[in-house]
Design a protein around this motif. Sequence first.
Motif, mmCIF file in Angstrom:
data_model
loop_
_atom_site.group_PDB
_atom_site.id
_atom_site.type_symbol
_atom_site.label_atom_id
_atom_site.label_comp_id
_atom_site.label_asym_id
_atom_site.label_seq_id
_atom_site.Cartn_x
_atom_site.Cartn_y
_atom_site.Cartn_z
ATOM 1 N N ILE A 408 -3.618 14.259 8.482
ATOM 2 C CA ILE A 408 -3.827 12.843 8.183
ATOM 3 C C ILE A 408 -2.975 12.042 9.154
ATOM 4 O O ILE A 408 -1.753 12.170 9.204
ATOM 5 C CB ILE A 408 -3.466 12.545 6.712
ATOM 6 N N ILE A 409 -3.662 11.247 9.956
ATOM 7 C CA ILE A 409 -2.994 10.489 11.017
ATOM 8 C C ILE A 409 -3.466 9.039 10.914
ATOM 9 O O ILE A 409 -4.558 8.785 10.392
ATOM 10 C CB ILE A 409 -3.401 11.026 12.424
ATOM 11 N N SER A 452 1.944 9.381 10.930
ATOM 12 C CA SER A 452 1.128 8.167 11.097
ATOM 13 C C SER A 452 0.767 7.964 12.576
ATOM 14 O O SER A 452 -0.271 7.410 12.890
ATOM 15 C CB SER A 452 1.859 6.947 10.562
ATOM 16 N N GLY A 453 1.632 8.393 13.491
ATOM 17 C CA GLY A 453 1.345 8.196 14.922
ATOM 18 C C GLY A 453 1.678 6.792 15.377
ATOM 19 O O GLY A 453 2.219 6.596 16.456
ATOM 20 N N LEU A 454 1.334 5.823 14.552
ATOM 21 C CA LEU A 454 1.610 4.415 14.864
ATOM 22 C C LEU A 454 2.127 3.770 13.581
ATOM 23 O O LEU A 454 1.534 3.976 12.513
ATOM 24 C CB LEU A 454 0.323 3.706 15.307
ATOM 25 N N SER A 467 4.425 13.658 17.548
ATOM 26 C CA SER A 467 4.405 14.319 16.232
ATOM 27 C C SER A 467 2.992 14.270 15.641
ATOM 28 O O SER A 467 2.558 15.218 14.965
ATOM 29 C CB SER A 467 5.447 13.734 15.288
ATOM 30 N N ALA A 468 2.259 13.205 15.916
ATOM 31 C CA ALA A 468 0.872 13.151 15.413
ATOM 32 C C ALA A 468 0.051 14.284 16.030
ATOM 33 O O ALA A 468 -0.714 14.981 15.340
ATOM 34 C CB ALA A 468 0.245 11.803 15.745
ATOM 35 N N LEU A 479 -8.175 13.578 9.962
ATOM 36 C CA LEU A 479 -8.649 12.338 9.327
ATOM 37 C C LEU A 479 -7.818 11.211 9.918
ATOM 38 O O LEU A 479 -6.598 11.159 9.706
ATOM 39 C CB LEU A 479 -8.457 12.388 7.811
ATOM 40 N N PHE A 480 -8.462 10.352 10.676
ATOM 41 C CA PHE A 480 -7.725 9.269 11.333
ATOM 42 C C PHE A 480 -8.002 7.959 10.593
ATOM 43 O O PHE A 480 -9.119 7.448 10.592
ATOM 44 C CB PHE A 480 -8.125 9.152 12.805
ATOM 45 N N PHE A 481 -6.963 7.435 9.962
ATOM 46 C CA PHE A 481 -7.108 6.188 9.192
ATOM 47 C C PHE A 481 -6.711 5.017 10.087
ATOM 48 O O PHE A 481 -5.533 4.753 10.305
ATOM 49 C CB PHE A 481 -6.250 6.236 7.928
ATOM 50 N N ALA A 482 -7.742 4.343 10.596
ATOM 51 C CA ALA A 482 -7.533 3.282 11.582
ATOM 52 C C ALA A 482 -7.917 1.940 10.983
ATOM 53 O O ALA A 482 -8.405 1.862 9.859
ATOM 54 C CB ALA A 482 -8.416 3.576 12.782
#
Length: 754
Positions: A408-409, A452-454, A467-468, A479-482
């Motif tokens: 989950i990113i 989270s990446g961001l 880390s992402a 799963l990228f939650f944008a």
Amino acid sequence: MKTLTAKLLYCLLFSLWVSSISYSQKSDLNIEKKIDKVIKNMTLEQKIGQLCLKGTSSRSKGLSEELKNEVRLGLVGAILNLTEPNLVLEIQKIAVEESPTHIPLLFGRDVIHGYKTIFPIPLGLAASWDMELVEKTSKIAANESYSRCINWTYAPMVDIARDARWGRIAESPGEDPLLASRLGVAYIKGFQGNNPSVPGQILACAKHFAAYGAAEGGRDYNTVSISESLLRNVYLKPFEAAAKSGAATFMSSFNDLNGIPASGNRFLLQKILREEWKYDGFVLSDWNSVTEMIPHGYAADEKEAALKSASAGLDMEMTSLSYANHLKTLIAEKKISEKQLDEMVRNILRIKFRAGVFENPYFKDREKFSLLNADALQTARIAASKSCVLLKNENQILPLKNNQKIAIIGPLADAPREQLGTWIFDGNKEDSQTPLKAFQNSFGQDNVFYASGLSHSRSLSENGFASAIAEAKKSDVILFFAGEEAILSGEAHSRANINLPGLQEKLIAELQKTGKPIVLILLAGRPITLGAVLPKVNAVIMAWHPGTMAGPAISDILLGLANPSGKLPVTWPKEVGQIPIYYNHPNTGRPADPTTFVAIQNIPVEAWQSSLGNNSHYLDAGYEPQFPFGFGLSYTTFSYDNLKIGKAILKNNNIEKLNVSAVITNTGNTPGIETVQLYIRDITGSIVRPIRELKDFLQIELKPKESKTVQFSIPVSDLAFYNDKMELKAEPGDFKVWIASHAENGLEGDFKIE
Ligand code: BGC
């Protein structure tokens, strides 16, 4: 079958509700007599007082002595943003017991998509195309608000929006007049019920009257210049439906319409609303929109603003004080008559009587309604999952398989405040269930890898990328939650560029290099231009800002516990330069032609000017949207067959109906819900007609391999439109009809009106 029967029952109850509305309006004779009595004993100052909505900021907590004194003197009609029940009750007691008129106050608040239990933003809920559900959410919002001493909400917003740059598209019902009308009516029914005086119901407000969504360039508050036929055929439709379904109040909009600000617009407020629609509720301005006619350049000063708004038929002024400061003088100068003032007061008192505030000023039984109860949360979960629109599902990567390891990113995966969206003054992020938490619960901590990446949607830092990517590498699927943070849509939050903000696109590109499949889940207040992102991801779900229960709802969808059934209430652009883009546009004399279109990269060097043909399209963006209006995939597939048209030649009267049917089959292996849409095209008219118009839709539930015949019956009068003489008429000639799963496909047939 169960759904179809339930829908039919809903339609029946709905028509009974509509007839009960007209009955209650007739029975208002009694109320008019009561109003006569009240008005007779009021001084000029007290009458003007009823026209004043005193507002404090949405965040203020206290109650000033000044406001208490004004209420004590009878100089206030309603209060906005007083959110502490004990303070509401305290000031109501002053109004009822100490003021000379004893007239109770109304207490307004922007309860737009839920009070404590936050439902999807209105544009998201519109994607459910489920009016029963919409009504249920607004009933819950009404109950929760009432329990906290609010008896008036500033919703529904029924502004048609064709421009995704406009931040308020998030609050809108989308681009279609029929869908918007039905949504508005469902919201009103949920807020007000059959009778707004029943404890737990609150007054609704149809806003922003009118054409606010047509603001030039999608810039909020901007000028609107549209023809009267477009105004009537598109923008006014949902307002008319709201007026006819008994919306207690209307709010005028900030914009000017063809040069006249809506808050001083006699054509809108008198001719259309009162004379044509016979509306008998009251009209409230928007926040300071009366005095904003000064910077508009339509009134020289506050006094002239008061004169113009009062003469146009605006009953109550929100927050600015031009009525309080100048109406008395304007009456003394005979520029406004006391009779006019009495009419304004009468409109307001009529609604106060209908709301039952004279008998029930102190919110009796409010303790019966709880906040965030199990039914509310379950409804929020269903509403959020029914709002999800599946836009892409390559190789049926969705639903996920139970044994998959998941990364989950993305900045919206665990953003409890952002998932609530705009206009959530009373919602708390502490009550939000985020996607990350929901997946950790359903998949177990060991199978879910998170980074989270961001830190947030606009972040320009690559610090979290490594880390992402590391977490992504451990997984079977990403799963990228944008999307957009809540603050990037809503009032005054327009964007000129509507792609994923910050470095989200870059992070997706990096993640793609891991070779893992990517599911993109968008949480945003508007359609997002996906450009280069779309080919990099294997599936896309538009979840909008889904509210309190975003996590469980999205996990229901991704795990296949709920089958996506949402359909776009707006056309989704490929590029911002295509805006405004909407399905029900006229054809032009040179419509786009797929057979001759040459894309920019294929144009020969030094091509002869006319060698590309002369058609209406963009060389770079082409002529098609990314996804059409009404579009949405499912985990199953549906076939459409056997279009049948009853009578193909219809008489132009109020009796004839176009009867059309088709057989819809679930051709896949999963039960699913399909929204079947009926479009028509009036081929030739006295003014040019849209290439398609939605005239009806119906939701059906089908088991695998099950078929149902869907039957539509469209009265010829529904094919009427305002011509250039502003006559509402159906015109004889040839028509096309489609039964379709979105605005660009369908089974096609022909019929005629004689
Ligand atoms: C908005 C309205 C809102 C009002 C009261 C205005 O700025 O345009 O939609 O109801 O504020 O908060």
